[in-house]
Every structure is written in structure tokens, then in C-alpha cells.
Scaffold this motif. Structure first.
Motif, short mmCIF file in Angstrom:
data_model
loop_
_atom_site.label_atom_id
_atom_site.label_comp_id
_atom_site.label_asym_id
_atom_site.label_seq_id
_atom_site.Cartn_x
_atom_site.Cartn_y
_atom_site.Cartn_z
N ILE A 26 -19.97 1.56 13.88
CA ILE A 26 -18.66 2.23 13.86
C ILE A 26 -17.74 1.57 12.84
O ILE A 26 -17.14 2.24 11.99
CB ILE A 26 -18.01 2.18 15.26
CG1 ILE A 26 -18.83 3.02 16.24
CG2 ILE A 26 -16.57 2.69 15.21
CD1 ILE A 26 -18.46 2.79 17.69
N SER B 117 -19.03 2.06 9.27
CA SER B 117 -18.93 3.46 8.86
C SER B 117 -17.49 3.88 8.62
O SER B 117 -17.21 4.69 7.75
CB SER B 117 -19.57 4.35 9.92
OG SER B 117 -19.76 5.66 9.42
N ALA C 260 -23.87 6.93 9.56
CA ALA C 260 -23.30 5.77 10.23
C ALA C 260 -24.26 4.58 10.29
O ALA C 260 -23.86 3.44 10.08
CB ALA C 260 -22.84 6.14 11.63
N ARG D 255 -16.33 8.72 13.83
CA ARG D 255 -17.23 7.59 14.08
C ARG D 255 -16.95 6.96 15.44
O ARG D 255 -17.86 6.62 16.19
CB ARG D 255 -17.05 6.52 13.00
CG ARG D 255 -17.76 6.88 11.73
CD ARG D 255 -16.81 7.23 10.63
NE ARG D 255 -17.57 7.72 9.50
CZ ARG D 255 -17.87 9.02 9.32
NH1 ARG D 255 -17.47 9.94 10.16
NH2 ARG D 255 -18.57 9.40 8.28
N SER E 156 -19.93 11.32 4.40
CA SER E 156 -19.10 11.36 5.59
C SER E 156 -18.18 12.58 5.57
O SER E 156 -18.03 13.28 6.58
CB SER E 156 -18.24 10.09 5.69
OG SER E 156 -19.05 8.95 5.83
#
Length: 530
Positions: free
Chosen positions: A51, A54, A181, A267, A345
Motif C-alpha cells: 500500500i 504503491s 501494487a 490502494r 495506476s
């Protein structure tokens, strides 16, 4: 400039390695087909490190590295406030926003708006975000990325645009958010190491091989580039108006970006649980403290090493010329890593919003996140729609990047100025939606419309008002309008299904200690460079 054979080999090895890793983490158990939860929310199983990494990989791209380095060249260290104040904002997001989102199993920001206010605001904001992501953010990422690739590798910029966009698309097409991720820890590691190398070499070049002598010379030779708080009369005061970066409009921009922005918050929404989400956000906050060293410092160093650049956004690619053969390939791969990670993303979030908030709603399909008994055929269809949307989004961005972003002198400031038309209204809508039960859809829509209209009016009728101050003023007016209209209009029964009564805002000891550490570091930084 061009790349040597060994540099090209390093870049190709990176591309093959990261693509292979993405496909490996995208694999599923035999007999299991990806559903919407798998593709758009990584099966809601992300660990904290994924997390945090990312979040940074999604945020730090060409628009940050090239664009913010360019602003460092033109403005100086003051531009670092976007990074350092973001660290403080992430703490607020982790402590106060995420507990509500995760308690209510939110998977998109438009979905939250529908469950809190009603269908109209969901549709309105879904289309807004799609337009913003495709025509502002995605175009900026691949355009600035193509500048860097062209400057360093010497290939045609149009070719660079297509290659970057196509690779980012293919990189995440199979695995969705999970592919993005779980590989971002590699991308961020490469980004940080590559950025530190560039910062080290630029300072060493200034100091004739002595790192600390280079730092001292840079600070004493360009002292006007080392003020965090710009004073009225500074040529860049309109971009960063003094104390507004600490107590004014920058908070509006940061809360909107880090708390209510789909491709960022997605995320954390995919976390295993609230503790993992909060640890991930804290990890990202510490990484944000490091970013100005990697991004802004090379741009400031270019003031001494390349004082005659035609555009500020050429600063970072120009500083990469200092790198020796082999190492240039590694740092170039780090830059590409940031571009690809952020592009992928953004593509995935565009696909998520269009598929779940527009297409599925239009067809009346109930997704896996809303109905665990949804048919497998419908799930596969929605994943296919998401992949088609991803391909269409990057194609549109490639075609429109040059006319939309190409003419901008400082692309990073262009992005902030444009999104500043909308962020006051977005922040009002979500803050009231999260923390004031009386807020209703009438007030929310009024805040959204007022944000755009007032921002446009103030921009052209009150041109002397810095855009960051403009965001603050518009936020206060939109907030007052939303509150008044919510009080004088009835709330439709059954429209608010967001549960907040049993939400716990208490955080772990580790989170609290880490948060105090972030705040103390920020105090020290601003006290030093005031």
C-alpha cells in the motif's frame, strides 16, 4: 544525448523483469477467474508495504520528477511543500478517513457519494473524474515522461509517447491493481535509489567531487532558491503564496488529492484490514519526506550547472547527463519505472470508475463488491469492459497529450492550477459527507457547481489572487453554500447508508509514534528553511 549499449541493456533488462514480475503476481489459482474485486481491488488483500509503496509509485511520476524538478529550477525549495505537507495530510487520511471508508466497504469514491448523498452526485462526479484523469493527469504523465525519454535516449518524442503508454497498458492489463501494487515496491526502490544517485552526482559536480562543498556552494550561490515560505513581491508568489502553503489553500488540494482521489485512495481501500491500511499510509508519509531530495534538489542544482535551459522542465533530464555509462541506464530505468507505475495506476483507476460507476450502473449490473452472489459471467464481462476502457483511455491520452500539455512552461503548476477549479468543491462534499449527517445532495451539488463557477470568475476577475488563495476562498464559500442549502432543503429518506456510529478512530501505538515522528521532522524542516 543517447544511451550506450550497456545502458540500453540495463533498460531492457528492467522492462523484461518488471513485466514478468507483474504477470507472475497476476496469476490466479486453477479454476478461478478474476472478478471485479480481484481486478479493481486486488482481492482486498494488500499488505502495508504494498500500500505504502504503491501510494508513492502512483503519485511520483513524470509530472512529479520532471515537472517538480522544473519548478525547483524556476522557484526553488518552496515547491517541496507539496511533498512535505502531503506527509501531514496522509496522517489525517489514515486516522480519520480510512476508518469510515473501510467500515462501509467502499471501493470507489463515486460509490461513496451515492451511498451518502444519492445517484445524481455519483454520476456527475464519476464523469468529472474520468475527464480529469484522462485529459489532465494521464496526458501530463506520458507527455512529461516522453520529454525525459527523448532528452536522455534521443528517440522521437511521438515514439516515446506511444511506447510508454503501450507498456503501461500491457503491464497492468492482465492483473489490474494487484499487478500494479505488488510490483510497486520494486519500482519505488529503484526510484529512490536512482534519485539519490542523481542528487549525489549533481552536488559532487558543483563541489568538484566534494558532496558537502557542493551543497554549501549551492546554498550560498542560489540563496533565493532556499526559502520554504515565499514573501509578497517574490516573482513566484502567485504559485506559492506565503503562509497559504501551511494554513491555507494547500490543505484543500492535499485533502482532495490524498483523501478523495480514486487512483490514490484505491490502494488503501484494497487493504487486508484497517491496521494494514494505516501502516501503509504511514510508510508513504515517511517516503514523502524524502522525495524533495530526489526530485527538487536536482532541479535547484541545474540553476548552477545548466543556467540557460529553454524550459524549466528540461532540468532533470539535463542533470541525468552527469551519469556515467551503465549507471545512466539504471537511473533512466528508475525514471521509466516511475512513469510506468503511475501511468498504470491511473489507467486502472479510470477503468475502475468507468466500469463500476458508469457502465455497471447503466446496465443495472450488480458487481461482486455489491452482491457476492453475482453471476460469474457478468463478472467476467465487467473485467473485460475494464480492460477495453484501459486501452481506450491510454489511446486518447496519447493523441491529446501534445495539444493539451505541450505548450505549458511548467506542467506541474499547470496541473495544480487546473485541478484547483474543482478541488474546493470536492473537499467540501467529502468532508461534509464524512462528518456531518445533515449534509444532503442538494448542498453537495451546489458546492460542486459553485467551485467551478467561482474559480473561473475569480481567476479572470480577480487575477491578482494567487490560485492557492483562490482555492481557500472558494472552499469557504462553497462550504457555506452547502451547509445553508442542506439546512433549508429536506433530506431524502434512505439516501444515506454510510455507517459512522460504530467507527473507531483510535490508532495503534506504532502509528501514533510514527505520526509524531513525521510531525517533528516537518517542524524541523520548516524551522530550518523558513
Amino acid at each position: 544525448m543517447g544511451l550506450s549499449t550497456i545502458d540500453v541493456i540495463v533498460v531492457i533488462a528492467y522492462a523484461i523483469g518488471i513485466f514478468g514480475l507483474a504477470q507472475w503476481v497476476s496469476r490466479e489459482k486453477a479454476g478461478h477467474a478474476k472478478d471485479t474485486s480481484d481486478y479493481f481491488l486486488a482481492s482486498k488483500n494488500l499488505p502495508w508495504w504494498a500500500i505504502g509503496a504503491s501510494l508513492i509509485a502512483a503519485n511520483i511520476s513524470a509530472e512529479q520528477i520532471v515537472g517538480m524538478s522544473g519548478s525547483g529550477y524556476a522557484i526553488g525549495l518552496a515547491i517541496a511543500s507539496y511533498e512535505w505537507m502531503a506527509a501531514a495530510t496522509l496522517l489525517i487520511v489514515g486516522k480519520f478517513f480510512l476508518p469510515i471508508f473501510l467500515r462501509n466497504e467502499i471501493y470507489t469514491m463515486p460509490q461513496f457519494l451515492e451511498r451518502r448523498y444519492g445517484r445524481t452526485i455519483r454520476s456527475l462526479m464519476a464523469w468529472f473524474w474520468l475527464a480529469l484523469y484522462v485529459f489532465v493527469n494521464l496526458t501530463s504523465i506520458i507527455w512529461l515522461g516522453s520529454i525525459a525519454v527523448t532528452k536522455v535516449a534521443g528517440i522521437d518524442q511521438n515514439v516515446a509517447l506511444v511506447v510508454l503508454g503501450a507498456f503501461a497498458l500491457l503491464y497492468q492489463l492482465r492483473g489490474g491493481l494487484k499487478a500494479v501494487a505488488l510490483t510497486d515496491i520494486v519500482q519505488v526502490t529503484l526510484l529512490v535509489l536512482g534519485g539519490l544517485v542523481v542528487a549525489y552526482l549533481t552536488l559532487s559536480e558543483i563541489g568538484n567531487g566534494d558532496l558537502f562543498a557542493g551543497w554549501h556552494k549551492l546554498v550560498t550561490t542560489a540563496p533565493d532558491h532556499f526559502h520554504m515560505i515565499l514573501k509578497p513581491g517574490d516573482p513566484h508568489y502567485m504559485d506559492l503564496p506565503g503562509l497559504s502553503v501551511l494554513i491555507g489553500g494547500m490543505w484543500i488540494a492535499n485533502l482532495s488529492y490524498w483523501g478523495f482521489n480514486q487512483y490514490i485512495i484505491q490502494r488503501a481501500l484494497a487493504a487486508k484490514n484497517i491496521n494494514e491500511a494505516q501502516k501503509g499510509v504511514l510508510f508513504a508519509a515517511f517516503l514523502k519526506l524524502l522525495m524533495p531530495l530526489i526530485i527538487v534538489l536536482p532541479g535547484i542544482a541545474a540553476v548552477l550547472l545548466a543556467p540557460d535551459l529553454s524550459k524549466p522542465d528540461e532540468a532533470y533530464p539535463t542533470m541525468m547527463r552527469l551519469l556515467p555509462t551503465g549507471l545512466l541506464g539504471l537511473v533512466f530505468a528508475a525514471l521509466i519505472a516511475a512513469i510506468i507505475a503511475s501511468t498504470a495506476s491511473k489507467i486502472n483507476s479510470i477503468a475502475t470508475i468507468f466500469t463500476l460507476d458508469v457502465y455497471a450502473k447503466f446496465r443495472g449490473v450488480r458487481t461482486a463488491a455489491e452482491d457476492s452472489e453475482g453471476k460469474a459471467r457478468e463478472e467476467r464481462h465487467l473485467v473485460l469492459v475494464g480492460r477495453i476502457t484501459a486501452a481506450a483511455a491510454i489511446a486518447i491520452a496519447i493523441l491529446t497529450a501534445r495539444p493539451l500539455v505541450g505548450a505549458s512552461e511548467q506542467a506541474f503548476q499547470f496541473i495544480q492550477e487546473f485541478t484547483g477549479f474543482f478541488t474546493p468543491g470536492i473537499t467540501v462534499i467529502f468532508l461534509l459527507g464524512l462528518f456531518w449527517k445533515r449534509a444532503n445532495e442538494v448542498g453537495a451539488i451546489a458546492a460542486a457547481v459553485a467551485s467551478v463557477v467561482l474559480s473561473a470568475v475569480f481567476k479572470y476577475q480577480w487575477a491578482s489572487l494567487p490560485f492557492m488563495d483562490r482555492m481557500g476562498v472558494v472552499f469557504l464559500i462553497a462550504l457555506a453554500l452547502a451547509v445553508v442549502l442542506s439546512l433549508v432543503t429536506p433530506q431524502k429518506p434512505g439516501t444515506d447508508t454510510i455507517e459512522t456510529g460504530d467507527v473507531r478512530y483510535a490508532t495503534s501505538t506504532g502509528f501514533n509514534i510514527g505520526a509524531i515522528g513525521v510531525v517533528l521532522i516537518l517542524v524541523a524542516l520548516y524551522a530550518t528553511w523558513w
